[in-house]
Design an enzyme around this catalytic site. Sequence first.
Site, PDB file in Angstrom:
ATOM      1  N   ILE A   1      48.247  46.584  46.066  1.00 21.69           N
ATOM      2  CA  ILE A   1      48.844  45.248  45.985  1.00 21.69           C
ATOM      3  C   ILE A   1      49.839  45.158  44.832  1.00 21.69           C
ATOM      4  CG2 ILE A   1      48.277  42.837  45.451  1.00 21.69           C
ATOM      5  CD1 ILE A   1      45.614  43.387  47.030  1.00 21.69           C
TER       6      ILE A   1
ATOM      7  N   GLN B   1      41.431  32.079  45.970  1.00 25.25           N
ATOM      8  CA  GLN B   1      39.968  32.079  45.954  1.00 25.25           C
ATOM      9  C   GLN B   1      39.458  32.602  44.607  1.00 25.25           C
ATOM     10  OE1 GLN B   1      40.203  34.556  49.691  1.00 25.25           O
ATOM     11  NE2 GLN B   1      38.518  33.250  50.302  1.00 25.25           N
TER      12      GLN B   1
ATOM     13  N   ASN C   1      46.839  44.039  51.988  1.00 23.53           N
ATOM     14  CA  ASN C   1      45.462  44.289  51.537  1.00 23.53           C
ATOM     15  C   ASN C   1      45.209  45.791  51.533  1.00 23.53           C
ATOM     16  OD1 ASN C   1      43.022  43.078  50.616  1.00 23.53           O
ATOM     17  ND2 ASN C   1      42.044  43.515  52.578  1.00 23.53           N
TER      18      ASN C   1
ATOM     19  N   CYS D   1      27.650  13.980  34.640  1.00 23.69           N
ATOM     20  CA  CYS D   1      28.709  12.961  34.506  1.00 23.69           C
ATOM     21  C   CYS D   1      30.065  13.455  35.002  1.00 23.69           C
ATOM     22  CB  CYS D   1      28.811  12.458  33.066  1.00 23.69           C
ATOM     23  SG  CYS D   1      29.612  13.614  31.926  1.00 23.69           S
TER      24      CYS D   1
ATOM     25  N   HIS E   1      38.079  27.738  44.777  1.00 21.29           N
ATOM     26  CA  HIS E   1      36.752  28.010  44.216  1.00 21.29           C
ATOM     27  C   HIS E   1      36.648  27.621  42.743  1.00 21.29           C
ATOM     28  CE1 HIS E   1      36.010  31.169  47.604  1.00 21.29           C
ATOM     29  NE2 HIS E   1      35.789  29.939  47.998  1.00 21.29           N
TER      30      HIS E   1
ATOM     31  N   CYS F   1      26.723  13.231  27.798  1.00 22.74           N
ATOM     32  CA  CYS F   1      25.556  12.621  28.455  1.00 22.74           C
ATOM     33  C   CYS F   1      24.301  13.485  28.388  1.00 22.74           C
ATOM     34  CB  CYS F   1      25.885  12.291  29.906  1.00 22.74           C
ATOM     35  SG  CYS F   1      25.851  13.726  31.001  1.00 22.74           S
TER      36      CYS F   1
ATOM     37  N   ALA G   1      40.177  38.287  45.861  1.00 20.76           N
ATOM     38  CA  ALA G   1      39.764  39.153  44.745  1.00 20.76           C
ATOM     39  C   ALA G   1      40.622  40.406  44.615  1.00 20.76           C
ATOM     40  CB  ALA G   1      38.295  39.553  44.925  1.00 20.76           C
TER      41      ALA G   1
ATOM     42  N   ARG H   1      32.314  41.171  46.383  1.00 20.69           N
ATOM     43  CA  ARG H   1      31.868  41.450  47.747  1.00 20.69           C
ATOM     44  C   ARG H   1      32.423  42.746  48.327  1.00 20.69           C
ATOM     45  NH1 ARG H   1      29.160  37.674  49.672  1.00 20.69           N
ATOM     46  NH2 ARG H   1      29.185  35.581  48.804  1.00 20.69           N
TER      47      ARG H   1
ATOM     48  N   VAL I   1      38.898  32.784  40.481  1.00 23.96           N
ATOM     49  CA  VAL I   1      38.552  31.785  39.464  1.00 23.96           C
ATOM     50  C   VAL I   1      39.032  32.230  38.085  1.00 23.96           C
ATOM     51  CG1 VAL I   1      36.557  30.945  40.767  1.00 23.96           C
ATOM     52  CG2 VAL I   1      36.249  32.813  39.125  1.00 23.96           C
TER      53      VAL I   1
HETATM   54 ZN   LIG Z   1      27.900  14.845  31.042  1.00 23.67          ZN
END
Ligand SMILES: [Zn+2]
Length: 252
Positions: free
Chosen positions: A242, A105, A224, A136, A125, A161, A26, A38, A107
């Site tokens: 960063i 990690q 970090n 489905c 993730h 579905c 993150a 977090r 998204v």
């Molecule tokens: Zn479906």
Amino acid sequence: MPNSDLIDTVRGWIDAAQRVVVLTGAGISTDSGIPDFRGPQGLWTRNPAAEKQSTIQNYLADPQVRIAAWRNRVDHWAWSAQPNDGHLALAALERRGKLHALITQNVDELHQIAGNSRQKVIEVHGTIRRVMCWQCGERTPMQEALARVRAGEADPPCLRCGGILKSDTISFGQALVPEVIERAMNAAIEADLLLAVGTTLRVYPVAGAVPLARQAGARIVIVNAEPTELDHLADALMQGSISEILPAICGG
Ligand SMILES: [Zn+2]
């Protein structure tokens, strides 16, 4: 910012490396305005009830949880977020032919938007930019589902579905995808340099990429804002911004 000797040293290691594997968390996206759930100021740290709400069990069992989730997705911070200089530096690393794999990690897909190719990015993730049907398994673009929500469907079902749709991310209480984790760990073993960025390296199995790479002979560089759980394994430890450090060490 770390001192210039350390930056020169790490930059030299990356210049000499041929198979850099990057692991991001993150922290690389906070400079793009995406909250770290977090971290000390994280949404879940300040509001533990929000984390509980987001479990897969609650989501599947309770239509009200899904309706609230869709409402949040319509106005999600990710839709307006742009890659920052940290993401762009990793895209430059790929253009230089150095990048073996980018395990993330996150998204938000900011790595792909910055220019990293889909084949290089391993999303452990999942991604919020896609929707999956719990019944489905069909995957479709998130924006298509959001258009339905905006048009009045509070909890849009799968068009194929009728099953429950959710973002194609790993929610709390949901298992990781074994094939994806295996791919990430295999990449780590093949690295000659592993660069861990913006992650506190507390969450396994993903954090295990660091000791695996080290055992296989890779140099370990950790970038970090704060100390991580695996600082003792690092050949170089770089604390600071960063989005300033990555352009200084990745070149290109
Ligand atoms: Zn479906």
